[in-house]
Design a protein around this motif. Structure first.
Motif, short mmCIF file in Angstrom:
data_model
loop_
_atom_site.label_atom_id
_atom_site.label_comp_id
_atom_site.label_asym_id
_atom_site.label_seq_id
_atom_site.Cartn_x
_atom_site.Cartn_y
_atom_site.Cartn_z
N ALA A 16 -14.55 76.91 12.26
CA ALA A 16 -15.83 76.30 11.86
C ALA A 16 -16.19 76.69 10.44
CB ALA A 16 -16.93 76.72 12.83
N ALA A 17 -16.06 78.00 10.13
CA ALA A 17 -16.40 78.45 8.78
C ALA A 17 -15.49 77.82 7.74
CB ALA A 17 -16.30 79.97 8.72
N THR A 18 -14.20 77.76 8.04
CA THR A 18 -13.25 77.15 7.11
C THR A 18 -13.59 75.70 6.84
OG1 THR A 18 -11.50 78.63 7.92
CG2 THR A 18 -10.82 76.69 6.67
N SER A 19 -13.88 74.96 7.90
CA SER A 19 -14.18 73.53 7.73
C SER A 19 -15.43 73.33 6.88
CB SER A 19 -14.36 72.86 9.10
OG SER A 19 -15.52 73.32 9.76
N GLY B 118 -14.24 62.56 2.84
CA GLY B 118 -13.29 63.64 3.13
C GLY B 118 -13.98 64.83 3.75
N ALA B 119 -15.18 65.16 3.24
CA ALA B 119 -15.95 66.27 3.82
C ALA B 119 -16.32 65.95 5.27
CB ALA B 119 -17.20 66.50 2.99
N ALA B 120 -16.72 64.71 5.51
CA ALA B 120 -17.09 64.31 6.87
C ALA B 120 -15.88 64.38 7.81
CB ALA B 120 -17.67 62.89 6.86
N LEU B 121 -14.74 63.90 7.35
CA LEU B 121 -13.54 63.93 8.18
C LEU B 121 -13.09 65.36 8.47
CD1 LEU B 121 -11.56 61.00 6.51
CD2 LEU B 121 -12.44 61.04 8.85
N LEU C 45 -14.97 68.09 8.72
CA LEU C 45 -15.85 68.67 9.75
C LEU C 45 -15.57 68.05 11.11
CD1 LEU C 45 -19.07 68.70 7.59
CD2 LEU C 45 -17.93 70.74 8.48
N ALA C 46 -15.33 66.74 11.14
CA ALA C 46 -15.05 66.08 12.42
C ALA C 46 -13.71 66.53 12.99
CB ALA C 46 -15.06 64.56 12.22
N ASP C 47 -12.70 66.70 12.12
CA ASP C 47 -11.39 67.18 12.58
C ASP C 47 -11.52 68.56 13.21
OD1 ASP C 47 -10.22 64.88 11.69
OD2 ASP C 47 -9.38 65.74 9.87
N ALA C 48 -12.31 69.42 12.57
CA ALA C 48 -12.50 70.76 13.12
C ALA C 48 -13.26 70.69 14.44
CB ALA C 48 -13.24 71.63 12.11
N ALA C 49 -14.29 69.84 14.49
CA ALA C 49 -15.10 69.73 15.71
C ALA C 49 -14.24 69.31 16.90
CB ALA C 49 -16.22 68.72 15.49
N ALA C 50 -13.28 68.43 16.65
CA ALA C 50 -12.43 67.94 17.74
C ALA C 50 -11.60 69.06 18.37
CB ALA C 50 -11.52 66.84 17.22
N LYS C 51 -11.39 70.16 17.62
CA LYS C 51 -10.55 71.26 18.10
C LYS C 51 -11.38 72.40 18.70
CE LYS C 51 -6.48 69.75 16.53
NZ LYS C 51 -5.31 69.56 17.39
N ILE C 52 -12.70 72.24 18.74
CA ILE C 52 -13.57 73.34 19.16
C ILE C 52 -14.10 73.08 20.56
CG2 ILE C 52 -15.83 74.41 18.71
CD1 ILE C 52 -15.15 74.23 15.73
#
Length: 718
Positions: free
Chosen positions: A209-212, A227-230, A232-239
């Protein structure tokens, strides 16, 4: 021989380094090390001094010989960028980097420097870490030993993505931030590299989360909003954590919303909030469930999606858009009709009807209603502006508290407060007429109205907001719409309005005094097009400009008069963007006199005297009062077939006479040229428009419908 250049910003682990150098040498590689750490004789351990490094080079360790401005900038920069500021001008480093076959960053602080060096040597693979570097040398050896013949464009994504993924989950957040200086994000490769890093398998949740967030921060700085939105969304999908997942999806959506862009991932953001709301509601955590549900509704009906754009997802499939919302168990609990204990009492026959007219600040469409019923012998009228009382204003728009009350079936402090503040008004009134189906409607239906009849009027705007979904319509007796197409849209959005607990429906035109608009027009007005009201993106005045330019190709006497205040730049980024484009188009036309901005006015009838054709350029409307007033003035109506409703059972084509409505700017231009071809034709068309407006929409006609609503027999239909 393969040339390997190592770059380090901190002391390396010398035992590991020496062992690796020997392995490099065994593969036929010559290794050089450059570093910003101190390399004086006493500071270099014996095992490094005895290693088989071909060369050691001390890079500048500070910026004391550089300009004060650079030192000041460096003090505010991430560590990785400071290393490059120190080392970037070193001639030895640049020379060796250009000749290197493999470039290697030994620590996060050196990543940015190696990335920049790779721009000077686009053939050499760049690696992060010794093990990946050894593998790169092995691959080169299999190809002949050097990278000179390679033609790949660097910095290639495959060169360091894997190593970043392997390494980033072991880095503290502050090091990750230092290793991702903002300039890296200006490169598509650099941005994709760090975006891919946040999806590395096995990364601790908090680090991911912090990295994203840090990567998204850099992308925002570099202008890469999507790109910023993607990221954060990519990270969210893995959490797996529902709260953190929802927060990241939310932040991803707001990246684009903040730039006036309709988020591509809004469905995921809403779904994550709904999942959190359902989980909290199942645990009995009502406050947390209400907050999550409120945020889901806020995102789903954000004005950037529906109001500040020229289209909306609701235009394509309104019922399909809200379907996921109503699959939520928390939303289903919220939408459960609570009804009323007793039906509304009929209007009294032995005394005047006590009518409470109420709104919150906006009484634009109430003046004639208040005036008429204030003097009506059969009515005792009171007016309540909820915004005039700080206590009533606070409860009228307290969305999270409303939701919490609905989820607890009225067992809340909010319920008690609404009872205390509104019950005296309900006890006095026989009928409450609430203007706008917005926050106050949700507030008022929190409590049982007793035997008081509740009438709510919904214009158009409210259908694009969350408020109808927060209103208990089982406690509303009559719902008034300003047009059939608005009724169609609203009932498709709110399931309660399609069930047995729905109120009675009425379609009543706005209260307008149109007779005063019928004034003589000068012959010059024939060539003046008019647009009344340009304060919202949905008015789409650029369409009117298109029409103007088409008619001016035939006759440059045509002008466009704009009546009303400009759009408010503070509303949203989407509004600012539209306004900027509109003003760029407008400037040369204003300078030539083809467009005249008349600005805000209290004398619309006086301005309409000079307008011969009245336009409705909007993408959507409720009933478009400005157009109706223009028609009453004798201006020829030209109505765009509002795209939001075009082709549906009810639209502009069913609200107005068929010959008023056009499907394109070209059709609009043709209608204008035809109806204004001669003064006689123009005046005849204007007279027909006036007759229609005064016989259908003028207050003497419409007031009878309001009298029937409040005093007469029930004419409502489901």
């Amino acid at each position: 021989m393969t040339e390997v250049l190592l770059v380090a910003s901190t002391w390396p682990q010398y035992g590991v380094l020496a062992d690796s150098v020997r392995k490099f040498n065994a593969l036929g590689a010559r290794v050089r090390l450059a570093g910003t750490f101190p390399m004086d004789a006493e500071g270099v351990p014996e095992q490094l001094a005895e290693s088989e490094l071909a060369e050691l080079h001390q890079l500048p360790r500070n910026l004391k010989h550089r300009s004060q401005a650079l030192r000041r900038r460096a003090s505010k920069s991430p560590a990785g960028l400071r290393v490059w500021m120190q080392a970037g001008r070193d001639s030895w480093l640049r020379s060796r980097a250009r000749k290197a076959d493999v470039l290697v960053a030994l620590d996060p602080g050196a990543v940015y420097t190696v990335w920049r060096l790779a721009e000077f040597n686009r053939a050499a693979p760049a690696r992060f870490g010794l093990a990946p570097a050894l593998k790169a040398v092995e691959e080169l050896k299999a190809q002949g030993g050097t990278a000179g013949a390679r033609g790949s464009v660097l910095p290639p994504l495959h060169a360091i993505t894997r190593d970043v993924k392997r390494t980033v989950d072991h880095l503290p957040a502050q090091i990750v931030r230092a290793a991702t200086p903002r300039p890296v994000m200006r490169s598509g490769v650099g941005a994709r590299l760090w975006r891919s890093a946040v999806t590395a398998p096995g990364m601790p949740t908090k680090v991911r989360a912090a990295t994203s967030r840090y990567v998204a921060e850099g992308m925002r700085w570099a202008g890469r909003t999507s790109g910023a939105a993607l990221t954060l969304a990519d990270a969210a999908a893995k959490i797996p954590d529902l709260k953190l997942k929802a927060d990241l999806y939310d932040e991803a959506a707001m990246q684009e919303i903040g730039k006036g862009i309709s988020p591509r991932g809004i469905e995921k953001a809403v779904a994550a909030r709904l999942a959190l709301a359902d989980a909290e509601f199942a645990k009995g955590h009502v406050k947390e469930a209400a907050e999550a549900l409120n945020r889901a509704l806020f995102l789903d009906f954000h004005r950037v999606l529906h109001i500040d754009q020229l289209s909306s997802p609701l235009a394509r499939d309104a019922q399909g858009f809200v379907a996921p919302l109503y699959r939520s168990t928390a939303m289903q609990a919220l939408s459960r009709p609570r009804g009323r204990r007793a039906p509304a009492a009929p209007a009294p026959t032995d005394r005047p009807l006590r009518l409470l007219v109420t709104t919150s600040a906006n009484d634009n469409f109430l003046h004639l209603i208040k005036e008429h019923f204030g003097d009506h012998p059969g009515v005792e009228l009171r007016y309540l502006d909820l915004a005039a009382s700080k206590h009533l204003k606070r409860i009228s728009w307290a969305a999270p508290r409303m939701l919490q009350d609905r989820l607890t079936d009225g067992e809340s402090d909010y319920h008690e407060e609404v009872e205390r503040l509104m019950r005296p008004h309900l006890n006095w009134a026989d009928t409450v007429f609430l203007e706008w189906a917005a926050g106050p409607a949700g507030m008022l239906t929190t409590i049982d109205p007793g035997t008081t009849r509740v009438v709510v009027r919904l214009h158009s705007y409210e259908a694009f907001t969350r408020w109808p979904h927060m209103t208990d319509f089982s406690r509303v007796d009559d719902l008034v719409f300003v047009a059939p197409h608005v009724k169609d849209l609203t009932t498709s959005l709110v399931p309660m309005l399609r069930g047995e607990h729905a109120p009675r429906f009425h379609v009543l035109d706005n209260a307008m005094d149109l007779a005063g608009f019928d004034r003589p027009k000068s012959p010059e007005a024939r060539f003046n097009l008019g647009l009344v009201g340009i304060s919202q993106v949905a008015k789409d005045p650029k369409w009117a400009i298109d029409v103007l330019q088409r008619v001016r190709k035939h006759d440059d006497r045509y002008r466009l008069l704009l009546v009303g205040g400009d759009m408010d730049r503070r509303t949203s980024k989407a509004t600012r963007d539209y306004l900027r484009e509109f003003e760029e188009i407008l400037q040369p036309l204003e300078e030539s006199g083809a467009v005249v901005r008349l600005g805000p006015t209290d004398d619309v009838p006086g301005k309409l005297v000079d307008i011969g054709t009245i336009l409705s350029s909007s993408v959507r409307e409720g009933c478009h009062v400005g157009l109706m007033e223009g028609a009453a003035s004798g201006a020829v109506p030209v109505v765009r077939d509002w795209p939001f409703y075009a082709g549906k059972p009810n639209s502009a084509r069913t609200l107005y006479p068929q010959d008023w409505v056009v499907g394109s700017p070209q059709e609009a231009a043709e209608r204008i040229l035809k109806t204004t071809a001669t003064e006689e034709a123009w005046r005849a068309a204007g007279e027909r428009a006036t007759e229609h407006a005064l016989t259908v929409w003028d207050w003497p006609v419409v007031q009878k419908h309001f009298e029937e609503l409040f005093l007469g027999e029930d004419l409502g239909r489901k």
